[in-house]
Write an enzyme that holds these catalytic residues in place. Structure first.
Site, PDB file in Angstrom:
ATOM      1  N   GLY A 188       0.786  -1.230   0.000  1.00 54.16           N
ATOM      2  CA  GLY A 188       0.000   0.000   0.000  1.00 54.16           C
ATOM      3  C   GLY A 188       0.815   1.276   0.000  1.00 54.16           C
ATOM      4  CB  ALA A 189       4.426   2.012   0.211  1.00 50.30           C
ATOM      5  N   GLY A 190       2.497   2.577  -2.501  1.00 50.18           N
ATOM      6  CA  GLY A 190       2.396   3.299  -3.770  1.00 50.18           C
ATOM      7  C   GLY A 190       3.561   3.067  -4.713  1.00 50.18           C
ATOM      8  CE  LYS A 191       5.444  -2.964  -3.432  1.00 49.41           C
ATOM      9  NZ  LYS A 191       4.349  -2.649  -2.471  1.00 49.41           N
ATOM     10  CB  THR A 192       2.649  -0.585  -8.519  1.00 52.11           C
ATOM     11  OG1 THR A 192       3.117  -1.770  -7.879  1.00 52.11           O
ATOM     12  CG2 THR A 192       2.298  -0.897  -9.967  1.00 52.11           C
ATOM     13  CB  THR A 193       1.034   4.519  -8.082  1.00 49.73           C
ATOM     14  OG1 THR A 193      -0.075   3.649  -7.823  1.00 49.73           O
ATOM     15  CG2 THR A 193       0.523   5.824  -8.674  1.00 49.73           C
ATOM     16  CG  ASP A 260       6.182  -3.113  -9.282  1.00 46.18           C
ATOM     17  OD1 ASP A 260       6.931  -4.079  -9.567  1.00 46.18           O
ATOM     18  OD2 ASP A 260       4.939  -3.217  -9.218  1.00 46.18           O
TER      19      ASP A 260
END
Length: 378
Positions: A188-193, A260
């Site tokens: 949920g940290a946003g690495k893929t985004t 990611d």
């Protein structure tokens, strides 16, 4: 994978220091609206539709998460910041800055406040010629013509003279200096985004983890003790196979690659989820695999506190993640930070994004790019 919208904007100024007005406008758009990934040359042309001083004009292309209407609202605020005062008088007026949305994706929009594509664009050389500099594969969604075709049939014969080149904001980041960047973070940290955004903005090759295809993941969240070992072994095998296959397609000395994840995450999660005897066996296998893996030139860890992680997990709504306990996320965060602190031969950058939203707030995304740039300069 596309995560942002593409818009083409036309910018003009015929009052005050025209060059400075346009440069400031581009900088504000980069900071507040979206990533400016292409900029035309600066042109001078006579005022169009009224008698006044000549204009400086340019075109820019941006990537933005905003809708067309929110983009328009933000651009109007930028015009106001730069000193534009809109008159109630009918007809065209001189202006310190003028920003028009020429196109937004391939959308056709017709509302009281916004018409896209811009209804006059095909009649104005000072829009079309700068647009041509952007070298985009633009096709007018109504007229079904390219920019060059629109220039060829345009009835506007007014001069459009090159004044100078303009600075492209993202060039200062030079992320391609790192051929291979791995972006990591807790669930949920946003690495893929973030990886998707950087890849789109800087035209990078991508490697994305195929976590959704793992059949053990939903079972693990329901019964961790039973499914931890097969889950971690499955992840390790899949990550090794995918990284080997995907990275083999690229030239690690020439291509710019953004991933990611980094395979070391397998050991971090395994240490948290496995029993001691299982972890010893797992680490023996991992060490053999890890020696063969290419190491990233930069390892970025996005740190978020547990409360924020839980909010993000709830917001994205994956059913099998909703029961993740807070203490599990705490252990994962600790595992990552322990790993990072133990590394002596890995170029690591930790960025605390607990109070930042780099999807909704362009300034937070720019902050991350600035942190990466500072790391380069160390």
């Amino acid at each position: 994978m596309k995560v942002q919208n593409q818009a083409i904007l036309s910018i003009g100024s015929n009052q005050g220091n025209r060059l400075e007005n346009i440069q400031k406008c581009i900088q504000l758009i980069q900071l507040e609206m979206g990533t400016v990934f292409s900029v035309s040359k600066l042109y001078e042309s006579p005022s169009w539709g009224f008698e006044s001083d000549s204009f400086y004009n340019c075109a820019i292309a941006i990537h933005t998460h905003k809708s067309a209407q929110k983009l328009l609202s933000g651009l109007l605020k930028i015009e106001k910041k730069l000193g534009r005062i809109r008159s109630l008088q009918e007809g065209y007026q001189p202006r310190i800055i003028d920003v028009d949305i020429v196109s937004f994706e391939n959308d056709i929009i017709n509302t009281a406040t916004l018409v896209v594509p811009h209804p006059q664009m095909q009649k104005r050389l000072f829009v079309l010629i700068p647009m041509n500099d952007l070298q985009l594969e633009f096709i007018h969604p109504v007229l079904q013509k390219s920019t060059q075709e629109l220039i060829a049939i345009c009835e506007d014969k007014s001069s459009c003279k090159v004044i100078s080149d303009l600075e492209l904001p993202i060039e200062k980041y030079n992320l391609q200096q790192y051929n291979y960047i791995a972006i990591e973070g807790n669930i949920g940290a946003g690495k893929t985004t973030l990886a998707e955004k950087i890849a789109q903005d800087f035209n990078a090759k991508t490697v994305f983890e195929r976590f959704a295809d793992n059949p053990f993941l939903p079972k693990f969240y329901k019964d961790q003790n039973r499914y931890a070992f097969p889950l971690e072994m499955s992840f390790l095998a899949d990550r090794y196979q995918q990284l080997s296959d995907d990275l083999a397609q690229f030239d690690l000395f020439k291509d710019f690659i953004v991933a990611d994840y980094h395979i070391f995450k397998s050991l971090i999660f395994a240490k948290v989820t496995l029993q001691e005897d299982e972890f010893r066996l797992y680490k023996t296998l991992f060490d053999i695999i890890y020696k063969e893996m290419p190491k990233p030139d930069l390892y970025v860890y996005l740190y978020q506190n547990t409360d924020r992680l839980l909010q993000n997990i709830k917001r994205r709504g994956r059913s099998y993640e909703q029961e993740i306990p807070a203490d599990y996320l705490d252990k994962i965060n600790k595992g990552y930070l322990d790993y990072i602190n133990s590394q002596t031969n890995l170029n690591v950058l930790v960025i605390d994004v607990s109070d930042r939203d780099f999807v909704k707030n362009q300034s937070d995304y720019v902050y991350i790019l600035d942190e990466i740039r500072k790391k380069m300069e160390e």
